[in-house]
Design a protein around this motif. Structure first.
Motif, mmCIF file in Angstrom:
data_model
loop_
_atom_site.group_PDB
_atom_site.id
_atom_site.type_symbol
_atom_site.label_atom_id
_atom_site.label_comp_id
_atom_site.label_asym_id
_atom_site.label_seq_id
_atom_site.Cartn_x
_atom_site.Cartn_y
_atom_site.Cartn_z
ATOM 1 N N ASP A 72 36.555 58.397 37.328
ATOM 2 C CA ASP A 72 36.396 57.603 36.220
ATOM 3 C C ASP A 72 37.532 57.160 35.454
ATOM 4 O OD1 ASP A 72 33.604 57.213 36.527
ATOM 5 O OD2 ASP A 72 33.316 59.252 35.173
ATOM 6 N N ASP A 73 39.032 57.369 36.102
ATOM 7 C CA ASP A 73 40.478 57.552 34.983
ATOM 8 C C ASP A 73 41.365 56.498 36.193
ATOM 9 O OD1 ASP A 73 40.585 59.416 36.727
ATOM 10 O OD2 ASP A 73 42.160 60.797 35.589
ATOM 11 N N GLU B 108 33.888 51.213 29.051
ATOM 12 C CA GLU B 108 32.637 50.673 30.259
ATOM 13 C C GLU B 108 33.341 49.669 30.902
ATOM 14 O OE1 GLU B 108 28.546 52.695 29.479
ATOM 15 O OE2 GLU B 108 28.791 51.313 28.027
ATOM 16 N N TYR C 66 37.247 54.683 32.379
ATOM 17 C CA TYR C 66 36.560 53.632 32.585
ATOM 18 C C TYR C 66 34.955 53.704 32.618
ATOM 19 C CZ TYR C 66 40.442 51.870 34.857
ATOM 20 O OH TYR C 66 42.024 50.878 34.580
ATOM 21 N N SER C 67 34.971 55.341 31.552
ATOM 22 C CA SER C 67 33.801 54.796 31.551
ATOM 23 C C SER C 67 33.733 56.347 29.835
ATOM 24 C CB SER C 67 33.317 56.069 32.805
ATOM 25 O OG SER C 67 32.173 56.863 32.237
ATOM 26 N N GLY D 216 31.367 58.546 29.865
ATOM 27 C CA GLY D 216 31.791 59.715 30.676
ATOM 28 C C GLY D 216 29.276 60.410 30.220
#
Length: 614
Positions: free
Chosen positions: A101-102, A319, A599-600, A602
């Protein structure tokens, strides 16, 4: 999730620049073993990494996370497109690889410890972890993976389309599975296969709790068995589901899992009405809320729990940093009344976004003007450079306007502008063979009135749709608005049973094979595909292939912009609006890493309970 859906990361100048795991296999037998795949740049994490940087490796384990869901559910089958799937089942089942997610588009081994493929991407091989186990203790095997692929293709038309390039899946070693593709140089395919959700073959081929053979092609409310960190502890059909963290989970210490799966229990409660859902959250029955109403976000959080700091609020971009979106009123081109693009273009002039922004949106949204809105893939101005070259290569297949006329949404916002735009709409409808008779817009040849139903998946968008319908009525077009519950909405769009519906598409920063699912002619013919509009156009098909087989990132960006431009010129949707942030609220019973993953949000994997251990 709204709009969600499966948005694959794709095709760029793919670099598998990580240290090999074990010995180098060499190109002659399918490439070198790697610990992951990156489709933009190189993998951030080397084979010996301890955990993802964005997690709290010391996060406490325990406590509960209580969440709400809208609608109902009638199946726990993870591979079937029929019925309404339950929320949260992803914690029970696992895939071969898992996304970071990064990073923009990187995946690392989960069930698979390593992956390799030849230089021409004509196949991919995964090596399963020896320690990977199902909840009953049996090992995850190549046979399970092959069974999962076959079941996904059989049970879900979208998956059949998604995995259509896989011509063969075979066991090629004790713990190895090789997937062979139907054409080389489709560089996204290894990641697509890596996303495959794996289910236990032996469990599905055995008898169920009722003593009858299980059938993976049918909906089922029997509690399933998976390999993931959670198990289903209890089910109240259609109303609630309770997941419990497994103490015997095989992968709890795996580097891709450290600092994650922290809640002892995760509970989803289902509600028929989103207003009731919010009141339940406000009362403390749920821990987290994702806000989709600008008005409520602006005016509805003045109650004591917020004022006392027990509920925290935040607006986060995470997101949206690697995602584009197109959402709005989608025309079903399978209906004869929408066959002419002039009709579709005309109706956009009646959508008064500016008035809605002023009156009910609290200036929270912006108008969407690209299928890749919010990304550097969005087309703008007139085509030039490589994008122009690509469009010239398909010049005889695309609208002439794409070379001379940038796409621009009509601007309303006051009575004078709206009157002028409605006059333009009437002019376009006349060009399409319609005329005003009295107060009705009718087909000049058949006398058939131009009327249609707008289908919504719930009441949230009703004020927007009703305002649109009122403006359409001014030019003699009769649009009725119908809100249906979520399961009916899903069944109707799958069956193409709508005139216009409010829906959309999520896009990754790295588009590829999924574009054929969204806009391809083959998908247009297939019930249940995400080609909601039914567009079937040779120019679009040609541009999709140019996106998929782009030779490098620059070429891909140019091809995507060209595709975007042609889709806009076809007017398959009246674009509406989007936020640049997620509006979230949560009680002080839960916490998250600071900062959140790039990017999330989480949730739920990287969050934890503040009551754990107390």
């Amino acid at each position: 999730m709204g709009l969600a859906q499966r948005s694959a990361a794709l095709l760029l100048s793919i670099a598998l620049g990580v240290t090999a795991l074990g010995s180098s296999a060499g190109a002659q037998d399918g490439g070198e073993w790697r610990n992951g795949i990156a489709t933009i740049g190189e993998l951030k994490y080397k084979p010996d990494f301890s955990h993802f940087d964005y997690v709290n490796a010391e996060a406490p384990k325990g406590g509960a996370l209580r969440l709400s869901a809208e609608g109902a559910f009638d199946t726990l089958n993870p591979v079937l497109a029929r019925g309404e799937a339950v929320s949260g089942l992803g914690g029970v089942f696992e895939s071969l690889m898992v996304a970071s997610d990064d990073e923009l588009s990187s995946m690392y081994g989960l069930l698979a410890e390593a992956v390799k493929h030849p230089a021409d991407y004509s196949s991919v091989t995964f090596r399963l972890r020896a320690e990977a186990k199902w909840a009953d203790g049996q090992p995850v095997t190549p046979e399970d993976v092959i069974f999962s692929l076959e079941s996904a293709k059989k049970g879900d038309p979208q998956m059949e389309f998604y995995y259509r390039h896989v011509t063969k899946a075979e066991k090629t070693g004790e713990r190895e599975i090789t997937f062979t593709f139907d054409e080389p140089n489709n560089r996204e395919l290894p990641q697509i296969v890596g996303q495959l959700v794996v289910v236990p073959k032996h469990w599905w081929e055995a008898n169920g709790a009722d003593g009858k053979p299980r059938d993976i092609t049918r909906t089922s409310l029997e509690i399933p068995m998976g390999s993931g960190p959670y198990k289903v502890a209890s089910v109240s059909p259609g109303a609630a589901i309770n997941y419990e963290l497994r103490d015997d989970y095989w992968g709890k210490d795996l580097n891709v899992n450290v600092g994650q799966h922290n809640f002892r229990t995760i509970i989803y409660r289902y509600y028929a009405d989103r207003e009731v859902m919010f009141e339940s959250f406000r009362s403390g029955n749920e821990d987290y809320w994702w806000e989709n109403r600008a008005q409520r976000w602006a005016t509805g959080y003045n109650f004591p729990a917020v004022q006392q700091g027990r509920i925290k609020r935040d607006e986060v971009e995470n997101e949206y940093r690697k995602a584009g979106v197109m959402v709005g009123f989608i025309f079903n081109l399978r209906r004869e009344k929408f066959a002419d693009p002039k009709v579709r273009e005309a109706l956009n002039y009646a959508f008064d976004f500016e008035e809605l922004k002023r009156t009910i949106f609290y200036n929270s949204y912006d108008r969407i003007d690209s299928f890749f809105y919010r990304t550097d893939l969005a087309s703008s101005g007139l085509p030039e450079g490589r994008e122009l070259e690509i469009l010239n290569e398909v010049k005889d297949k695309v609208p002439a306007d794409v070379f001379t006329k940038p796409y621009v949404n009509p601007v309303n916002g006051d009575p004078a502008k709206l009157r002028e735009n409605l006059r333009k709409a009437v002019g376009l409808l006349r060009e399409a063979g319609y005329e005003l008779k009295g107060n009705r817009m009718v087909n000049a040849k058949t006398g058939q009135a131009l009327s249609f139903e707008i289908m919504l998946g719930g009441p949230t968008i009703e004020p927007v749709a009703l305002a649109f319908a009122r403006n359409l009525k001014m030019i003699g077009v009769e649009a009725t608005v119908r809100s249906v519950e979520q399961s009916q909405f899903t069944n109707r769009w799958r069956a193409r049973d709508y005139d216009v519906m409010y829906n959309g598409w999520a896009e990754s920063i790295n588009p590829g094979n999924e574009q054929a699912e969204y806009w391809g002619s083959d998908a247009a013919k297939r019930e249940g595909s995400q080609n909601y509009s039914g567009i079937s156009d040779p120019g679009v098909d040609a541009l999709i292939r140019k996106v998929i087989f782009s030779k490098d990132r620059d070429d891909q960006v140019a091809a995507v912009k060209a595709l975007d431009r042609v889709l806009l010129a076809n007017h398959i949707i009246v674009p509406t609006y989007s936020s640049k942030t997620s509006r979230i609220a949560f009680w002080d019973t839960v916490a998250h890493p600071d900062p959140l993953p790039e990017y999330s949000i989480g949730l739920p994997s990287t969050w934890w309970s503040t009551k754990a251990g107390k």
